[in-house]
Enzyme design. Structure first.
Site, PDB file in Angstrom:
ATOM      1  N   LYS A 155      24.725  30.377  51.361  1.00  0.00           N
ATOM      2  CA  LYS A 155      23.408  31.032  51.830  1.00  0.00           C
ATOM      3  C   LYS A 155      22.902  31.411  50.278  1.00  0.00           C
ATOM      4  O   LYS A 155      21.828  31.274  50.092  1.00  0.00           O
ATOM      5  CB  LYS A 155      23.907  32.302  52.493  1.00  0.00           C
ATOM      6  CG  LYS A 155      24.070  32.074  53.997  1.00  0.00           C
ATOM      7  CD  LYS A 155      24.537  32.966  54.905  1.00  0.00           C
ATOM      8  CE  LYS A 155      25.958  33.479  54.684  1.00  0.00           C
ATOM      9  NZ  LYS A 155      26.944  32.558  54.809  1.00  0.00           N
ATOM     10  N   ILE A 156      23.913  32.149  49.332  1.00  0.00           N
ATOM     11  CA  ILE A 156      23.146  32.779  48.208  1.00  0.00           C
ATOM     12  C   ILE A 156      22.976  31.407  47.075  1.00  0.00           C
ATOM     13  O   ILE A 156      21.781  31.432  46.479  1.00  0.00           O
ATOM     14  CB  ILE A 156      23.962  33.577  47.559  1.00  0.00           C
ATOM     15  CG1 ILE A 156      24.210  34.919  48.568  1.00  0.00           C
ATOM     16  CG2 ILE A 156      23.451  34.161  46.092  1.00  0.00           C
ATOM     17  CD1 ILE A 156      25.353  35.952  48.124  1.00  0.00           C
ATOM     18  N   ASP A 175      29.889  21.675  45.128  1.00  0.00           N
ATOM     19  CA  ASP A 175      30.353  22.486  46.363  1.00  0.00           C
ATOM     20  C   ASP A 175      31.271  21.453  47.099  1.00  0.00           C
ATOM     21  O   ASP A 175      31.153  20.530  46.869  1.00  0.00           O
ATOM     22  CB  ASP A 175      29.436  23.073  47.275  1.00  0.00           C
ATOM     23  CG  ASP A 175      29.578  23.989  48.266  1.00  0.00           C
ATOM     24  OD1 ASP A 175      30.942  24.079  48.515  1.00  0.00           O
ATOM     25  OD2 ASP A 175      28.867  25.076  48.465  1.00  0.00           O
ATOM     26  N   CYS A 205      30.281  30.648  44.509  1.00  0.00           N
ATOM     27  CA  CYS A 205      31.284  30.321  45.441  1.00  0.00           C
ATOM     28  C   CYS A 205      32.206  31.672  45.752  1.00  0.00           C
ATOM     29  O   CYS A 205      32.136  32.431  44.738  1.00  0.00           O
ATOM     30  CB  CYS A 205      32.126  29.108  44.947  1.00  0.00           C
ATOM     31  SG  CYS A 205      32.645  29.571  43.366  1.00  0.00           S
ATOM     32  N   PRO A 206      32.804  31.797  46.735  1.00  0.00           N
ATOM     33  CA  PRO A 206      33.564  32.859  47.057  1.00  0.00           C
ATOM     34  C   PRO A 206      34.960  33.114  45.877  1.00  0.00           C
ATOM     35  O   PRO A 206      35.457  31.775  45.518  1.00  0.00           O
ATOM     36  CB  PRO A 206      34.188  32.868  48.218  1.00  0.00           C
ATOM     37  CG  PRO A 206      33.807  31.419  48.688  1.00  0.00           C
ATOM     38  CD  PRO A 206      32.898  30.718  48.032  1.00  0.00           C
ATOM     39  N   THR A 232      27.088  36.247  39.640  1.00  0.00           N
ATOM     40  CA  THR A 232      27.064  37.212  40.552  1.00  0.00           C
ATOM     41  C   THR A 232      27.706  37.236  41.969  1.00  0.00           C
ATOM     42  O   THR A 232      27.558  37.805  42.820  1.00  0.00           O
ATOM     43  CB  THR A 232      25.531  37.165  41.142  1.00  0.00           C
ATOM     44  OG1 THR A 232      25.313  35.853  41.614  1.00  0.00           O
ATOM     45  CG2 THR A 232      24.285  37.403  40.034  1.00  0.00           C
ATOM     46  N   SER A 233      29.028  36.418  41.836  1.00  0.00           N
ATOM     47  CA  SER A 233      29.881  36.366  42.728  1.00  0.00           C
ATOM     48  C   SER A 233      31.125  37.265  42.733  1.00  0.00           C
ATOM     49  O   SER A 233      30.902  38.035  43.561  1.00  0.00           O
ATOM     50  CB  SER A 233      30.047  35.025  42.762  1.00  0.00           C
ATOM     51  OG  SER A 233      29.211  34.016  43.625  1.00  0.00           O
ATOM     52  N   ARG A 234      31.898  36.859  41.895  1.00  0.00           N
ATOM     53  CA  ARG A 234      33.097  37.845  42.111  1.00  0.00           C
ATOM     54  C   ARG A 234      33.765  37.766  40.557  1.00  0.00           C
ATOM     55  O   ARG A 234      33.806  36.718  39.916  1.00  0.00           O
ATOM     56  CB  ARG A 234      34.230  37.615  42.836  1.00  0.00           C
ATOM     57  CG  ARG A 234      33.808  37.718  44.587  1.00  0.00           C
ATOM     58  CD  ARG A 234      34.079  39.372  44.472  1.00  0.00           C
ATOM     59  NE  ARG A 234      33.928  39.713  45.809  1.00  0.00           N
ATOM     60  CZ  ARG A 234      32.727  39.971  46.268  1.00  0.00           C
ATOM     61  NH1 ARG A 234      31.558  39.950  45.545  1.00  0.00           N
ATOM     62  NH2 ARG A 234      32.374  40.376  47.636  1.00  0.00           N
ATOM     63  N   ASP A 258      26.657  40.238  37.212  1.00  0.00           N
ATOM     64  CA  ASP A 258      26.856  41.288  37.911  1.00  0.00           C
ATOM     65  C   ASP A 258      28.276  41.860  38.317  1.00  0.00           C
ATOM     66  O   ASP A 258      28.576  42.754  39.119  1.00  0.00           O
ATOM     67  CB  ASP A 258      25.825  40.852  39.057  1.00  0.00           C
ATOM     68  CG  ASP A 258      25.696  42.165  39.904  1.00  0.00           C
ATOM     69  OD1 ASP A 258      25.204  43.154  39.358  1.00  0.00           O
ATOM     70  OD2 ASP A 258      25.447  42.052  41.198  1.00  0.00           O
ATOM     71  N   GLU A 263      36.307  45.408  37.464  1.00  0.00           N
ATOM     72  CA  GLU A 263      35.210  46.208  38.413  1.00  0.00           C
ATOM     73  C   GLU A 263      36.062  47.226  39.355  1.00  0.00           C
ATOM     74  O   GLU A 263      35.796  48.520  39.365  1.00  0.00           O
ATOM     75  CB  GLU A 263      34.701  45.328  39.492  1.00  0.00           C
ATOM     76  CG  GLU A 263      33.161  45.129  39.290  1.00  0.00           C
ATOM     77  CD  GLU A 263      32.705  44.232  40.312  1.00  0.00           C
ATOM     78  OE1 GLU A 263      31.856  44.530  41.169  1.00  0.00           O
ATOM     79  OE2 GLU A 263      32.666  43.097  40.015  1.00  0.00           O
ATOM     80  N   HIS A 295      27.159  45.506  39.638  1.00  0.00           N
ATOM     81  CA  HIS A 295      27.359  44.916  40.925  1.00  0.00           C
ATOM     82  C   HIS A 295      26.205  45.257  41.825  1.00  0.00           C
ATOM     83  O   HIS A 295      26.669  45.898  42.961  1.00  0.00           O
ATOM     84  CB  HIS A 295      28.782  45.213  41.688  1.00  0.00           C
ATOM     85  CG  HIS A 295      29.155  44.256  42.774  1.00  0.00           C
ATOM     86  ND1 HIS A 295      30.548  43.742  43.088  1.00  0.00           N
ATOM     87  CD2 HIS A 295      28.518  43.581  43.819  1.00  0.00           C
ATOM     88  CE1 HIS A 295      30.498  42.966  44.005  1.00  0.00           C
ATOM     89  NE2 HIS A 295      29.325  42.844  44.396  1.00  0.00           N
TER      90      HIS A 295
END
Ligand code: NAI
Length: 331
Positions: A155-156, A175, A205-206, A232-234, A258, A263, A295
């Site tokens: 989605k993102i 992907d 991606c996650p 901006t993912s993880r 981000d 974190e 974040h």
């Protein structure tokens, strides 16, 4: 249903209280404490807990939640890499999430980071405030007709592809599945080609075993010199020590983050010298071409409203015994 809401910020309370008007059967109690093994016992007397990406929902937390009779964990976020799903399955705790609340919110922030680090907006802002109107150190490059490499086109990532196309960029992607909705303007390539051909690389991606430290010194070496990297993912998609090495090698025109590996360690809440001295995030911040935000990708009015609406809908689905596409597979 009684929900204990962990790690409450004023904006969470505002958006959830507003949405709660439509749900007579739900009451929420808010605590500022985040969910972890020390605070899990607070859930006694509640039916469900609501937690976030920063919560520590490992084995011990799950055990305590189970002891306190909790059978529903409502994640008010997309990611769930901080949840021990095996233990949730073992105790029959249902885990639900908000898979997509506003992909554009995160994708727009990813582009903002790419632009800000390319044109050094943070530096320009400070210079002008100090009455320095010179342009030294501010030169960037046009995004128009350059290549954007998007890793993860869910989605993102798909929203980011559309934004990059709007800038007149060539968009390539990597992907494990191809997103049909992008086939008219996105070319899927191997990871190696994406790394070597992209002027801007954005991670969407996650975090999983297969993506942990996806960006490391080997993949960094494959990138073009002068590339812009955005995450901006993880945080743990990027091996921070290797990123620092890459920055020292002058690989990057800019880096926009981000999310970062530290974190959850409260590095910046507990600003002791010792923590900062050993903090890789603090080391990253010492470079002039690195921009870090805290974040905030999801943090728009629209996204907060959608998070509250979906989380409460999830709670109702649970109460009514309905299955949901927002269920996270446990066990
Ligand atoms: P999504 O599930 O819609 O898309 C993820 C995509 O990554 C899928 O297309 C999947 O096939 C792909 N993928 C899986 N393994 C891969 C691999 N090894 N290599 C390349 N691609 C792979 O997820 P969505 O909603 O787009 O979110 C993406 C990530 O963004 C989330 O996992 C989360 O970590 C992060 N996020 C960050 C936020 C922020 O505020 N900064 C807010 C929300 C999400």
């Amino acid at each position: 249903m009684k929900i204990l809401f962990y790690d409450t910020k004023s904006y969470d309370k505002e958006s959830f209280q507003d949405t709660l008007k439509d749900y007579q059967d739900i009451t929420i109690e808010y605590t500022k404490s985040d969910l972890d093994p020390r605070t899990a016992a607070l859930a006694e007397g509640f039916d469900a807990v609501c937690a976030f990406v920063s919560s520590d929902i490992g084995t011990r937390t799950m055990e305590i939640l189970h002891e306190k009779g909790i059978t529903l964990l409502l994640m008010r976020c997309a990611g769930f890499n901080n949840v021990d799903l095996d233990t949730a399955g073992k105790y029959g705790i249902r885990v639900m999430r908000v898979p997509g609340y506003s992909p554009e919110a995160v994708a727009e922030h990813a582009m903002a980071l790419a632009l800000a680090s390319n044109r050094r907006l943070y530096k320009a802002y400070n210079k002008v405030r100090e009455n320095d109107f010179s342009l030294s150190g501010l030169m960037g490059f046009n995004f128009y007709q350059k290549t954007a490499g998007i890793i993860g086109t869910g989605k993102i990532g798909a929203a980011m592809c559309r934004i990059c196309r709007g800038f007149g960029m060539k968009v390539i992607a990597f992907d494990v599945y191809q997103n049909e909705s992008l086939k008219d303007f996105v070319e899927y390539v191997s990871l190696e080609r994406l790394l070597s051909d992209s002027d801007v690389i954005s991670l969407h991606c996650p975090l999983m075993d297969s993506t942990y430290h996806l960006i490391n010194i080997d993949t960094i070496r494959q990138m073009k010199d002068g590339v812009i990297l955005v995450n901006t993912s993880r945080g743990a998609l990027v091996k921070t020590d290797d990123l620092i090495e890459g920055i020292r090698m002058h690989k990057f025109a800019g880096v926009g983050l981000d999310v970062y590996e530290e974190e959850t360690n409260n590095v910046f809440e507990d600003r002791s010298d010792e923590i900062l001295e050993h903090s890789t995030t603090a080391r990253l911040l010492s470079f002039p071409n690195v921009m870090i935000t805290s974040h905030q990708g999801f943090f728009t009015r629209e996204a907060l409203g959608a998070i509250a609406a979906t989380t409460l809908r999830n709670a109702m689905d649970y109460a009514e015994g309905k299955e949901s596409p927002n269920d996270v597979k446990v066990g």
